[in-house]
Design an enzyme around this catalytic site. Structure first.
Site, mmCIF file in Angstrom:
data_model
loop_
_atom_site.group_PDB
_atom_site.id
_atom_site.type_symbol
_atom_site.label_atom_id
_atom_site.label_comp_id
_atom_site.label_asym_id
_atom_site.label_seq_id
_atom_site.Cartn_x
_atom_site.Cartn_y
_atom_site.Cartn_z
ATOM 1 N N PRO A 176 0.850 -1.200 0.000
ATOM 2 C CG PRO A 176 0.038 -1.000 2.187
ATOM 3 C CD PRO A 176 0.799 -1.915 1.283
ATOM 4 C CG MET A 177 3.576 2.176 -1.931
ATOM 5 S SD MET A 177 4.650 1.912 -3.374
ATOM 6 C CE MET A 177 3.634 0.775 -4.351
ATOM 7 C CD GLN A 193 -1.935 0.066 5.143
ATOM 8 O OE1 GLN A 193 -1.745 1.217 4.770
ATOM 9 N NE2 GLN A 193 -0.950 -0.800 5.384
ATOM 10 C CB CYS A 227 2.005 5.327 8.135
ATOM 11 S SG CYS A 227 2.211 6.957 7.377
ATOM 12 C CE LYS A 282 3.640 -2.550 4.309
ATOM 13 N NZ LYS A 282 4.623 -1.591 4.833
ATOM 14 C CG HIS A 330 9.182 -1.127 6.177
ATOM 15 N ND1 HIS A 330 8.682 -0.026 5.531
ATOM 16 C CD2 HIS A 330 10.519 -1.134 5.907
ATOM 17 C CE1 HIS A 330 9.659 0.600 4.912
ATOM 18 N NE2 HIS A 330 10.777 -0.053 5.127
ATOM 19 C CG ASN A 346 7.345 -3.561 2.794
ATOM 20 O OD1 ASN A 346 7.030 -2.594 3.487
ATOM 21 N ND2 ASN A 346 7.538 -3.463 1.509
ATOM 22 N N GLY A 347 10.390 -3.880 2.400
ATOM 23 C CA GLY A 347 11.417 -2.881 2.623
ATOM 24 C C GLY A 347 12.668 -3.118 1.801
ATOM 25 N N GLY A 348 12.934 -2.238 0.851
ATOM 26 C CA GLY A 348 14.186 -2.276 0.115
ATOM 27 C C GLY A 348 14.294 -3.309 -0.980
#
Length: 332
Positions: A17-18, A70, A100, A139, A171, A211-213
Site C-alpha cells: 500500500p502506497m 488497508q 506509517c 503491517k 517493514h 517488506n522494505g528495500g
C-alpha cells in the site's frame, strides 16, 4: 468474483500500500501485468469511513482481485465498521496500518506510533475480527525510536497474535517518529532482514511477510527461503514491469508471452470507460510513466504524456500517440 486460491499462498508476493500511488487505476494496470500478486489499496483513514465516505474510498474493479484494503486508525469501533464495509465491498483481506510514521498519522494516534501500544493494537484487531469473516492482517515496522530490539518486536507480535492476527507484514526498518520525513523513514534507518527472519523462527505458525528495500525477483526469491511472503513497494510502482515474471517465478505458472505494449493496449478500454465517467485523464496516465522504463523511446513516451494529458479535451489519443514513440520490438 473473489479468487478461489488460498489467499495465504497468494500472499507469497504482494505490492505494498502506497499513498498517492496504489489507487484503483494503478492497481488495474498492475493486475494486467500479474494475475497472481496480491494488491493493496492506499491507506484509507478509518475516520473517513466512519463519516460516511465509503463510496469515495472503497470502490474497485473486480478485475483487481486478489485485493486487500488497508485502514489507518486506532478506534476499535471505527475499525470494526471499516472491516464490515470492506466485506460488503468484496475485498479479500483487511489490513491495519501500524507502520506509517508521518506527523499527520501520528496526530491521529495511528500508524507506527501504535507499536508503543501493543495491547491497544490487539484490541483493534479483535474488534475487526469480530466484525468480519475476512482475514485481518497487520503491517508494521521492526521497531520505533528506542523500542528497537528483537525482544521488543517479539513482545509486540505475541500480544497482537494472541488477539487472533495470523499474518504480519513487517517493514524491515525501524521508524523514527520525530526528526525524519516519511520518505527518509523509508531510506535512512538501516534494513534489518535478519530480525524478520528470526521473527519467523520464533513464530513458525504465523505468516510473516517481509517488506522494505526489495527491488528484484531474485531478491524476493532469496527472502522466500526465510519468510512466507515478500512485498515490493516503490520499485513495483515506478518500474511495474518487474511484475512481469511474478506469476512464473513466484507461483510456478507457465511463462507468458505478453509484452508491455500488450498491457498498454489492454489498459486503453479501461481508460475509455473511466473517461466516460468523468475521470480526469492525468489520473489514469500518471501510472503509465514507468511501464516502459529502460526501453528505447521511453523518455519520449513519458514526455508526451506529461505534456499533453492535462490539456483540455485530451483523450485516449494521448496514450496512443505516446505509444508511437516505441517500436513493438523495443517494448517487448
Amino acid at each position: 468474483m473473489r479468487p478461489s486460491n488460498d489467499l495465504k499462498n497468494l500472499r507469497r508476493f504482494s505490492v505494498a500500500p502506497m499513498m498517492d500511488c496504489t489507487d484503483r487505476f494503478a492497481r488495474y494496470l498492475l493486475r494486467l501485468i500479474s494475475r497472481r500478486a496480491v494488491l493493496y489499496t492506499e491507506m484509507v483513514p478509518a475516520a473517513a469511513i466512519a463519516h460516511g465516505k465509503a463510496a469515495r474510498f472503497l470502490p474497485f474493479d473486480r478485475a483487481e482481485h486478489p485485493v486487500a484494503v488497508q485502514f489507518g486508525g486506532s478506534d476499535p469501533d471505527e475499525l470494526a465498521a471499516c472491516a464490515r464495509w470492506a466485506e460488503r465491498y468484496g475485498y479479500d483481506e483487511v489490513n491495519l496500518n501500524v507502520g506509517c510514521p508521518s506527523d499527520r498519522v501520528q496526530s491521529g494516534r495511528f500508524g507506527a506510533c501504535l507499536m508503543a501500544e501493543p495491547a491497544h493494537v490487539a484490541h483493534c484487531v479483535a474488534a475487526m475480527r469480530e466484525a468480519t469473516s475476512l482475514p485481518v492482517t497487520v503491517k508494521t515496522r521492526i521497531g520505533i525510536d528506542d523500542q528497537d530490539t528483537d525482544a521488543d518486536l517479539t513482545a509486540f507480535i505475541a500480544e497482537v497474535a494472541a488477539a487472533g492476527c495470523e499474518t504480519f507484514i513487517v517493514h524491515a526498518r525501524k521508524a523514527w517518529l520525530q526528526g525524519l520525513s516519511p520518505r527518509e523513514n523509508r531510506e535512512v534507518p538501516p534494513l534489518n532482514y535478519p530480525r524478520v527472519h528470526r521473527l519467523k523462527g520464533e513464530f513458525p505458525s504465523l505468516e510473516i511477510i517481509i517488506n522494505g528495500g526489495l527491488r528484484t525477483l531474485d531478491e524476493s526469491l532469496e527472502q522466500l527461503q526465510h519468510v512466507d511472503g515478500v512485498m515490493l513497494g516503490r520499485e513495483a510502482y515506478h518500474n511495474p514491469w518487474v511484475l512481469a515474471e511474478v506469476d512464473q517465478r513466484i507461483y510456478g505458472d507457465a511463462p507468458g508471452s505478453r509484452t508491455r505494449l500488450d498491457v498498454l493496449e489492454d489498459y486503453l478500454p479501461f481508460v475509455s470507460k473511466e473517461l466516460s465517467r468523468g475521470t480526469a485523464l492525468p489520473a489514469l496516465t500518471r501510472h503509465l510513466l514507468g511501464l516502459f522504463q529502460g526501453v528505447p523511446g521511453s523518455r519520449r513516451f513519458r514526455r508526451h504524456i506529461s505534456e499533453n494529458a492535462h490539456r483540455r479535451g485530451a483523450g485516449i489519443e494521448v496514450i496512443e500517440d505516446a505509444a508511437a514513440c516505441l517500436s513493438r520490438d523495443q517494448a517487448a
